[in-house]
Design a protein around this motif. Sequence first.
Motif, PDB file in Angstrom:
ATOM      1  N   UNK A   1      55.537  32.088  36.171  1.00  0.00           N
ATOM      2  CA  UNK A   1      55.374  31.434  34.881  1.00  0.00           C
ATOM      3  C   UNK A   1      55.876  32.341  33.764  1.00  0.00           C
ATOM      4  N   UNK A   2      56.255  31.776  32.623  1.00  0.00           N
ATOM      5  CA  UNK A   2      56.714  32.607  31.496  1.00  0.00           C
ATOM      6  C   UNK A   2      55.644  33.619  31.080  1.00  0.00           C
ATOM      7  N   UNK A   3      56.022  34.887  31.015  1.00  0.00           N
ATOM      8  CA  UNK A   3      55.076  35.931  30.640  1.00  0.00           C
ATOM      9  C   UNK A   3      54.100  36.296  31.726  1.00  0.00           C
ATOM     10  N   UNK A   4      54.253  35.708  32.904  1.00  0.00           N
ATOM     11  CA  UNK A   4      53.311  35.985  33.977  1.00  0.00           C
ATOM     12  C   UNK A   4      52.001  35.245  33.830  1.00  0.00           C
ATOM     13  N   UNK A   5      52.006  34.085  33.185  1.00  0.00           N
ATOM     14  CA  UNK A   5      50.783  33.317  32.962  1.00  0.00           C
ATOM     15  C   UNK A   5      50.190  32.856  34.289  1.00  0.00           C
ATOM     16  N   UNK A   6      48.866  32.659  34.342  1.00  0.00           N
ATOM     17  CA  UNK A   6      48.224  32.232  35.589  1.00  0.00           C
ATOM     18  C   UNK A   6      48.737  30.877  36.061  1.00  0.00           C
ATOM     19  N   UNK A   7      48.851  30.735  37.355  1.00  0.00           N
ATOM     20  CA  UNK A   7      49.243  29.447  37.947  1.00  0.00           C
ATOM     21  C   UNK A   7      48.036  28.557  38.209  1.00  0.00           C
ATOM     22  N   UNK A   8      46.843  29.058  37.962  1.00  0.00           N
ATOM     23  CA  UNK A   8      45.629  28.257  38.158  1.00  0.00           C
ATOM     24  C   UNK A   8      45.577  27.147  37.126  1.00  0.00           C
TER      25      UNK A   8
ATOM     26  N   UNK B   1      49.281  39.299  23.477  1.00  0.00           N
ATOM     27  CA  UNK B   1      50.377  38.517  24.060  1.00  0.00           C
ATOM     28  C   UNK B   1      50.025  37.909  25.405  1.00  0.00           C
ATOM     29  N   UNK B   2      49.271  38.635  26.219  1.00  0.00           N
ATOM     30  CA  UNK B   2      48.882  38.134  27.552  1.00  0.00           C
ATOM     31  C   UNK B   2      47.396  38.366  27.774  1.00  0.00           C
ATOM     32  N   UNK B   3      46.554  37.605  27.106  1.00  0.00           N
ATOM     33  CA  UNK B   3      45.103  37.859  27.159  1.00  0.00           C
ATOM     34  C   UNK B   3      44.490  37.666  28.536  1.00  0.00           C
ATOM     35  N   UNK B   4      45.151  36.919  29.428  1.00  0.00           N
ATOM     36  CA  UNK B   4      44.567  36.708  30.753  1.00  0.00           C
ATOM     37  C   UNK B   4      44.458  38.014  31.539  1.00  0.00           C
ATOM     38  N   UNK B   5      45.215  39.013  31.179  1.00  0.00           N
ATOM     39  CA  UNK B   5      45.077  40.311  31.839  1.00  0.00           C
ATOM     40  C   UNK B   5      43.724  40.948  31.527  1.00  0.00           C
ATOM     41  N   UNK B   6      43.078  40.492  30.438  1.00  0.00           N
ATOM     42  CA  UNK B   6      41.742  40.977  30.080  1.00  0.00           C
ATOM     43  C   UNK B   6      40.651  40.023  30.547  1.00  0.00           C
ATOM     44  N   UNK B   7      40.940  38.744  30.544  1.00  0.00           N
ATOM     45  CA  UNK B   7      39.905  37.761  30.860  1.00  0.00           C
ATOM     46  C   UNK B   7      39.271  38.019  32.220  1.00  0.00           C
ATOM     47  N   UNK B   8      40.105  38.156  33.235  1.00  0.00           N
ATOM     48  CA  UNK B   8      39.553  38.207  34.590  1.00  0.00           C
ATOM     49  C   UNK B   8      38.794  39.500  34.878  1.00  0.00           C
ATOM     50  N   UNK B   9      39.317  40.691  34.580  1.00  0.00           N
ATOM     51  CA  UNK B   9      38.489  41.895  34.775  1.00  0.00           C
ATOM     52  C   UNK B   9      37.207  41.861  33.958  1.00  0.00           C
ATOM     53  N   UNK B  10      37.314  41.421  32.697  1.00  0.00           N
ATOM     54  CA  UNK B  10      36.114  41.346  31.862  1.00  0.00           C
ATOM     55  C   UNK B  10      35.099  40.358  32.395  1.00  0.00           C
ATOM     56  N   UNK B  11      35.578  39.218  32.904  1.00  0.00           N
ATOM     57  CA  UNK B  11      34.673  38.211  33.452  1.00  0.00           C
ATOM     58  C   UNK B  11      33.889  38.765  34.637  1.00  0.00           C
ATOM     59  N   UNK B  12      34.557  39.464  35.538  1.00  0.00           N
ATOM     60  CA  UNK B  12      33.859  39.992  36.707  1.00  0.00           C
ATOM     61  C   UNK B  12      32.910  41.126  36.331  1.00  0.00           C
ATOM     62  N   UNK B  13      33.232  41.894  35.299  1.00  0.00           N
ATOM     63  CA  UNK B  13      32.295  42.924  34.832  1.00  0.00           C
ATOM     64  C   UNK B  13      31.004  42.276  34.339  1.00  0.00           C
ATOM     65  N   UNK B  14      31.142  41.237  33.530  1.00  0.00           N
ATOM     66  CA  UNK B  14      29.970  40.543  32.994  1.00  0.00           C
ATOM     67  C   UNK B  14      29.162  39.892  34.115  1.00  0.00           C
ATOM     68  N   UNK B  15      29.853  39.247  35.054  1.00  0.00           N
ATOM     69  CA  UNK B  15      29.163  38.568  36.154  1.00  0.00           C
ATOM     70  C   UNK B  15      28.371  39.559  36.999  1.00  0.00           C
ATOM     71  N   UNK B  16      28.972  40.679  37.357  1.00  0.00           N
ATOM     72  CA  UNK B  16      28.286  41.669  38.197  1.00  0.00           C
ATOM     73  C   UNK B  16      27.085  42.251  37.465  1.00  0.00           C
ATOM     74  N   UNK B  17      27.254  42.597  36.186  1.00  0.00           N
ATOM     75  CA  UNK B  17      26.147  43.179  35.421  1.00  0.00           C
ATOM     76  C   UNK B  17      24.992  42.180  35.278  1.00  0.00           C
ATOM     77  N   UNK B  18      25.305  40.931  34.992  1.00  0.00           N
ATOM     78  CA  UNK B  18      24.254  39.922  34.821  1.00  0.00           C
ATOM     79  C   UNK B  18      23.527  39.638  36.127  1.00  0.00           C
TER      80      UNK B  18
END
Length: 368
Positions: free
Chosen positions: A85-92, A294-311
């Motif tokens: 995808x353009x910019x390496x966007x997620x295919x999900x 420019x590519x916020x999804x590179x932060x979304x997924x690591x941050x999401x799993x950090x929050x999930x594990x801590x909670x």
Amino acid sequence: MSTSPDPQLPADQAGRTENEIELKDVVGLSQGEIVRRRFFRHKGAMVGLVVLVAVALLALTSVGVGPIPGWWQFTGKETTLAIVNPGGAPTLQMPTWLGGEGFAIGSHPFGQDELGRDMFARVMHGVQTSLMVMFIIGIVACAIGVLVGSLAGFYRGRLDTLLMRTTDLFITVPTIVIGAVIGKIAGRVSGWLFAVALGLILWTGLARLVRGEFLALREREFVDAARVAGASSRRIIFKHILPNAIGTIIVSTTLLMSSAILLETALSFLGFGIQPPDISLGKLIYDYQQAFSTRPWLFWWPGLFIVVIALTVNFIGDGLRDAFDPRQKRIPSERKMAKAMAEDGTGRRAYVSTVRPQDDVRNAGMGG
């Protein structure tokens, strides 16, 4: 002139009924079975446990562990992949009922970085490292904290003074500063050594809690009875006092593990934690911080799993606290209360059919 019934009586009856229901639920059970039943009844803890196990299984099976391969097609280290995808966007893609074009995973559901590396594989590697660091920190800190706290609380005197002053010395230095120094040295070697080094400085809070428990328990009657029976100090510590303090130890350790993964994330984000070729969730955020706009999804997924594990770890800790604390009571439902009060043989069947038990307590507190 008619007289109204004593408003304190229904409240007392409701309190006795609650105790009878609770005792009926645990009759014939050992202490371990009671703790296990209370824990499994805690909805938040069960949700947290299921989610944490699911995340761990996903991370372990998708990219494999060591020489054992996983079922995911990429390793996260390939730099020759074409950017889909353009910019390496997620295919999900989300399903239509969530406003998407139809659910689809694609070849790179978490997207790709500027080198074409698959982010799903890199995030799963990061989850593995972060979970490993969290568990090692919990084990090391628990071992040291229990040892220091139990010796200080049981023997007291000069040993207590020496151990507690040493603990105060560790507390006075900011953890993030010590962690940064240790991370700069040990993080370059391996992730597990970095985790052990952090565990050597995160035991102070647990040591103080264990010391307080031992100071209280060593004055109890069962300890005096063990001394009179000729039990050694070692047997008293390991057979009598430590099992009674296990609840505090387990709960404190789970909360420590939750804060440990956040500390590892912070240190890795600052560049003092896990170093290449190892990958952690905090390291991923650090590596892609320039691409936030420019590519916020590179932060979304690591941050999401950090929050999930801590909670999830916090939810499990809450469930363990409620399970081990005998002062925590499970409030029975209105249906159980009414049924128990109607069948207790006190002749208050008519009252139960018209007034709810919580109304009794409320009326009693208001003076009728």
